[in-house]
Design an enzyme around this catalytic site. Sequence first.
Site, short mmCIF file in Angstrom:
data_model
loop_
_atom_site.label_atom_id
_atom_site.label_comp_id
_atom_site.label_asym_id
_atom_site.label_seq_id
_atom_site.Cartn_x
_atom_site.Cartn_y
_atom_site.Cartn_z
N ASP A 298 0.83 -1.22 0.10
CA ASP A 298 0.02 0.00 0.17
C ASP A 298 1.04 1.22 -0.10
O ASP A 298 2.06 1.16 0.60
CB ASP A 298 -0.82 -0.02 1.27
CG ASP A 298 -1.98 1.04 1.12
OD1 ASP A 298 -2.07 1.57 0.19
OD2 ASP A 298 -2.80 1.22 2.33
N THR A 300 0.53 4.31 1.45
CA THR A 300 0.55 4.84 2.85
C THR A 300 1.41 4.06 4.06
O THR A 300 1.22 3.10 4.08
CB THR A 300 -0.99 5.07 3.46
OG1 THR A 300 -1.59 5.93 2.28
CG2 THR A 300 -0.76 6.10 4.62
N ASP A 530 -0.78 -1.28 6.27
CA ASP A 530 -0.94 -0.82 7.79
C ASP A 530 -2.21 -0.62 7.98
O ASP A 530 -2.51 -0.50 9.19
CB ASP A 530 -0.19 0.60 8.03
CG ASP A 530 -0.77 1.70 7.11
OD1 ASP A 530 -1.52 1.53 6.10
OD2 ASP A 530 -0.30 2.79 7.43
#
Length: 774
Positions: A298, A300, A530
């Site tokens: 991902d 982020t 996350d």
Amino acid sequence: MKATDVNTGLNDTQVQQQIKAGHTNKISQNSTSVTKILSKNLFTLFNFINLFLAFIIFSTGSYENLFFLGPVIANFLIGSYQEIKAKKRLDHLTFLNRQKVQVLRNGHIQQIYQDELVLHDLIEIHRGDQIPADGIIRQSTQIEVDEANLTGESNSVSKKNSDPVLSGSLVLSGRALVELTAVGAQSFANKLAHNARQQKHDVSQLMAIINRIIRILTYIIIPLGLILFLVTFYKHHNLNQAILGTSASIIGMIPQGLVLLTSVALAVGAMHLTRKNVLVKSLTALEALARVDTLCLDKTGTITTGNLQLARIIPLQLDQATLLKICQEIMLATKEHNETAEALLQAAPYSEKLPEIASVVAFSSARKWAAVNWQAGSHYAIGAPSFLLKDQQQIATAQQYAQQGYRVLALVKSDQIITDTVIQPQLLGYILINDEIRTTAADTFEYLRQQGVQIKVISGDDPATVQNIAQKIHLPNGQAALDMSTIGAHPDWNQLVQNYTVFGRTLPEQKQKLIRALQKNGHKVAMTGDGVNDVLAMRQSDCGIAIAGNSDAAENAADFVLLNKNFDSLIYVLNEGRRVINNIERVAALYLIKTMYSVLLTILFIFVHTGYPFYPAQMTPINALTVGIPTFFLALRPDFSPPAGRFFRNVMQVALPAAIDITLVVMAIALYGHWQKLPFSQTSTLAVLAISLIGFAALWVIARPINRGTLTIFLLLFVLNIFVFTIWGWPFKLLNLVTSPIRWDSLIILVLFYPLYLISREIIVRYFLKNKKQ
């Protein structure tokens, strides 16, 4: 007990009563106990065989032949010590990483560890949390949970007041106040975990191969040993000679330390990673990550730090201050705690006094927007433009901002109450958010590329935003981006993963399908994330890696947790896994040389008139100098190259020629000694010398590339070997080759051993192993 007061929760007295009654949410300790580690290393089949051999050798009075127990005891002590040390380190790190929850006690919200919860506690749960115990909802704001790990269905399930929720469920959106109705061993998740512990865990690829070798040896050792004993005793009518010869044969067949070396190397690798603040939750995953060739992540928390800031507000109606005020009120009403919400709330002072709320629609990863309906009749929503807007020109304008690297949000108004959809959205303006790129991101991805790991960015953000960031860090093929909201119901997943590097607007189940497609294409895939929207993909992947601190669910689903929230730590994890696997594959050949020539010699000497060519004591220093000591150093080498995935070929091209050479030379020495009527002490010394020298030839090949340290250790071991055959051989019943009549025979072996090994290895590799893939 009556329902807990939703305004105050339990008081201290009630909490203590529950603790005394044993109604706590204690989490069972998953790490192996010290007793189990000791018993695992002690009570093995091969240890039982070694102890039995020691007993019968002791009965012969030939105590010097008990030296073989030294490596057995050393392996047990060193292996147990290393595993216990690794266990304590991991337990400490696991304790530090215990998840905290928000609980209402004495009228105040406080944070405690989830194992400190008690029955009937009231806990607050939010998006991204994993529910720590079973309960019922007492208050909620449109909460949705994912019960995929319980029911197998990945669709979100809406919950309302008085609905039950189960431990292990993931909160996808909203928030709720939950009263716990079952904790600890009585909760649903712990019952599942107990059942799971009764099942066999996955065995690593390397351990599966080694276990297969051991299984085969188990069927070989005992019958061959019995036949050799009976034949030797029948030929010579000497019980002691039959016992010692058979013992030497069986001890040689046992790859002492290979299994222990593998498990200890994995445990020590995990311990090394804890020093880098990486929590390793699965030793088999350490090997899996070493074999990974595709890393999905991902955006982020990996490429970017997740530290978001409001960059600009583009008003189309109203002014910037009013638009920001509306955005802040939506965040406060939906009680969002994510990075985007924090960026909006920190952009300007705000009042926590809100208009009266009629209803809210909490943010979810699938919906990608949140909304609030005010009692006064106004209805607002904020989220991804492509999910909120209908006008293609407005969506195209948002795309232009996204291509500049911004995270773009659309703020819309509707004349009708917003529920699951926004009817006739009126665009009020665009909110542009900046996401800070990690300063080390470009170097990290370049290193992974050099290591043969391809990168796929799978994000829920706008693909243009992700594409812009990917190009800034020079990600290979970073321009190949796809908007996953446009792929339709039945795309060709295999073609998608081949054609694109960046995937934007990706739903959680789409992430999972992309991972599955990569695996079907023959890739070993790791997934890094996350958030709760990464959980399905992490479970699907061969290896899940979580960035700590954002989502309990992501951390629980992962095999590794980067506790320092530093994506660069992944390099340490990758390298440690590769170092362990490469070095185990390297040294396995040394253990299997002895196993193979012992089996071959045992079979041959069943039919040869002479007895087995050496005793156990004579092999003790040779095993230490050519196997035990060098494998200790070789297992520590910093070999970070990608595993070749050809364990069988890599081992056989070193071990097979050495085993065949030893078998032929020892047989020639035995026949020569029988013809010349040489005493056993002379033929056995020559045989052991040949074994040691060919063992050093194989060690020289395995130790490549040779550096100064490797050369020093090799020469030191070789000198010690010569020392044993010239000065200090008497404790092991080896003759001094300088003064004995066989000095010229030994010189011939010394001259010919290396050319013989090189020629046989060339023949075997070129003509017999060229087509072996594993």
